[in-house]
Design an enzyme around this catalytic site. Sequence first.
Site, PDB file in Angstrom:
ATOM      1  N   SER A 124       0.864  -1.280  -0.031  1.00 55.02           N
ATOM      2  CA  SER A 124       0.052  -0.041   0.108  1.00 55.02           C
ATOM      3  C   SER A 124       1.008   1.191   0.015  1.00 55.02           C
ATOM      4  O   SER A 124       1.934   1.027   0.380  1.00 55.02           O
ATOM      5  CB  SER A 124      -0.715   0.221   1.285  1.00 55.02           C
ATOM      6  OG  SER A 124       0.062   0.299   2.476  1.00 55.02           O
ATOM      7  N   ASP A 125       0.507   2.265  -0.464  1.00 54.87           N
ATOM      8  CA  ASP A 125       1.103   3.461  -0.254  1.00 54.87           C
ATOM      9  C   ASP A 125       0.748   3.870   1.256  1.00 54.87           C
ATOM     10  O   ASP A 125      -0.192   3.051   1.841  1.00 54.87           O
ATOM     11  CB  ASP A 125       0.317   4.727  -0.911  1.00 54.87           C
ATOM     12  CG  ASP A 125       1.303   5.896  -1.117  1.00 54.87           C
ATOM     13  OD1 ASP A 125       2.152   6.203  -0.580  1.00 54.87           O
ATOM     14  OD2 ASP A 125       0.806   6.710  -2.257  1.00 54.87           O
ATOM     15  N   TRP A 126       1.357   4.658   1.741  1.00 53.71           N
ATOM     16  CA  TRP A 126       1.590   4.926   3.118  1.00 53.71           C
ATOM     17  C   TRP A 126       0.258   5.358   3.612  1.00 53.71           C
ATOM     18  O   TRP A 126      -0.061   6.731   3.513  1.00 53.71           O
ATOM     19  CB  TRP A 126       2.842   5.932   3.693  1.00 53.71           C
ATOM     20  CG  TRP A 126       3.931   5.078   3.795  1.00 53.71           C
ATOM     21  CD1 TRP A 126       4.708   5.235   5.018  1.00 53.71           C
ATOM     22  CD2 TRP A 126       4.741   4.021   3.280  1.00 53.71           C
ATOM     23  NE1 TRP A 126       5.603   4.469   5.118  1.00 53.71           N
ATOM     24  CE2 TRP A 126       5.808   3.567   3.911  1.00 53.71           C
ATOM     25  CE3 TRP A 126       4.423   3.563   2.047  1.00 53.71           C
ATOM     26  CZ2 TRP A 126       6.644   2.791   3.399  1.00 53.71           C
ATOM     27  CZ3 TRP A 126       5.095   2.457   1.560  1.00 53.71           C
ATOM     28  CH2 TRP A 126       6.405   2.113   2.198  1.00 53.71           C
ATOM     29  N   GLY A 127      -0.589   4.680   4.599  1.00 52.87           N
ATOM     30  CA  GLY A 127      -1.741   4.905   4.786  1.00 52.87           C
ATOM     31  C   GLY A 127      -3.056   4.710   3.987  1.00 52.87           C
ATOM     32  O   GLY A 127      -3.967   5.365   4.109  1.00 52.87           O
TER      33      GLY A 127
END
Length: 742
Positions: free
Chosen positions: A227-230
């Site tokens: 995932s992208d961060w968050g």
Amino acid sequence: MRDIKQLINQMTLQEKAGMCSGLDFWRLKSVERLGIPKVMVSDGPHGLRKQKDGASDVNDSIKAVCFPAGCATACSFDRDLLYNLGILLGEECQAENVSILLGPAVNIKRSPLCGRNFEYFSEDPYLSSEMACNYIQGVQSQGVGTSLKHFAANNQESRRMTASAQIDERTLREIYLASFENAVKVGKPWAVMCSYNRINEVFASENKKLLTDILRHEWEFDGYVMSDWGAVNNRVEGLKAGLDLEMPGSHGTNDKLIIEAINKGILDETTLDEAVERIVTKIFEFVDNRQDAIFNRDVHHEAARKIATQSAVLLKNDGVLPLNKEAKIAFIGAFAKSPRFQGGGSSHINTYKVSSALEAVSNVTSVSYAQGYELDVDQINEELVQEAIQVAKSSEVAVIFAGLPDFFESEGYDRTHMQLPNCQNELIKEVVKVQPNTVVVLHNGSPVEMPWIHDVKGVLEMYLAGQAVGLATIDLLFGRVNPSGKLAETFPLKLSDNPSYLNYQVVDDLIHYREGIFVGYRYYDKKEMNVLFPFGYGLSYTTFEYHDLVLSRKEMLDTDELVVSLKITNTGAVAGKEVVQLYVSDLTHLTIRPIKELKDFVKVELQAGETKEVQMTLDKRAFAWYNETISDWYVGTGEYEILIGKSSREIVLKDVIKVQSTVELPFKVTANTTFGDLMKHETLRPIIESLAKQIDISNVGQEIDFNLELIQDTPLRELRTIQNIDNAMIEYLIQTFNHYLS
């Protein structure tokens, strides 16, 4: 040979769930009892932003080399350059024990306003994918992985974590996914990072069609998806869809949800096992290729300088460049002393050192300097402007260093306009009044409007050129290096000319891509619009002549390959590099398509007077469009024009190839099928021609040839009106036609 499946069989459910989320902001979890180590990932793409050991601030990163950003390197149109840049970044990752570099970023530049455009390569998916593919292969040649990002359709920063990109399938395939496709198929990144946003109202992190059906099954991606961060919305649904790794960790919260889902039978444990296997496989691929590397920062700084010189674009030159070091020269603008060389946000590099143009020019000649404007505010400082005017007056040539300050463009928010700071535009306006020999050097991550373009004699676009920007700028201004960059994006005259202008705002968390496939030059060329500078444009200190275009065949099946060759001669007085661009134009008119599309390019270096032959090979995809009826790429039978250009607007050679499709599109006759559609079908045409002779249309009030447009668009059901044929006979004709088709 390590048995990964056996390792996973020995893991507890808790350990397996834990492997699917980060230990902290940058590290993956370990299972020490099974010999699975912790590994680290780190931000890129144009430098290593590794957090210092023990640092609590994620922005407290090690000293590293900042290379030119993607907005610049894409303008090199140089596959080898991107491969070599990847090698340098891979060396730094090995030296710092980083397993995966988070990059490259290949989202399409849909609008000049996107705050993250400086990281992205191009408005054109073919160019973007080629740059990314070579970057990936370069990094991974060093035993370090890459994470291709942001998959997919992250084309604005506004509400990026919740907005849904509403895109039709053809546009998604031809523009936004095409930027990723060959980077995955050929580049083979170790990881792919999903984007924050939703696509057609499904989060990228939960999008099975995207992460599994297309990425894994169609493109045969064998790495892991992070995932992208968050970016995780629903962890269990994400895992089902194909999201293997959540970054950063959620302090165990989502790990527990995975365990609960398996215990309740909501999630199949084999899905978790497969995700863990993909992650652990890449962990050990890094471990098995671990090197005790030490990289030389000074060597990499010089490499960054060379990359910047090969990427800069000379936009205008009315004989003022290259500069004569014996001339009386003024450098004007705060960026001459404190250059902007990188963008803001997650890719911000803690640079080893930075060279300014004012510092670098001291090794060539002496110049006068005036600050001209302030960097931290957009306010006209009359005292600074007057000082600049006086310095310009007393010089033979003035070089103004302008561009976008840090607060004008950054990850996390979009620009609201396409203008330079007003204080800079005013400075340029005043200086050209007293100094006709004015050159503007630009430091910006995306296009800007240039109200002064007709008043200055030269414009050098450096983009965000990395920490060696000053040295590279001086190399180019004084002709030590011949500019060879070509624009990887169109510079429109004004923001409202951009095809996404009316649809760029997020409304009710939806952003509509109503311009469809007409992104960038595809739109401007189709509309025959004037632009400031077209896609693929860039000047040189020498001149080139293209000649002797040869196609390897005049007719081909869509399964064949076409070899295109031509010769190029350096007709000027100095050595230089030129980018030969190959576009294809569909002349079949079977569907709505752009006037032309980039399908290949070659960068060639030539000494003065030298001639070289270049070759490019086209396959089916060079002629194809995405046909939603068959959910596949399709080439219509007919003629296609092969165009050789110096830019999308300057086509210098052309020829025609006839392509025969080997795919028959499904066709079913109904009461609403028109005579024109029937006539276009080779099997049915003879039957329709025979039928036409029996149709008396005098009762419509005029004698009309069957082939005229009125009859072409008439559906079969209208035989009731024009020929008094009853429904039973019309149904019989329909069944007969479909029988012939079967």
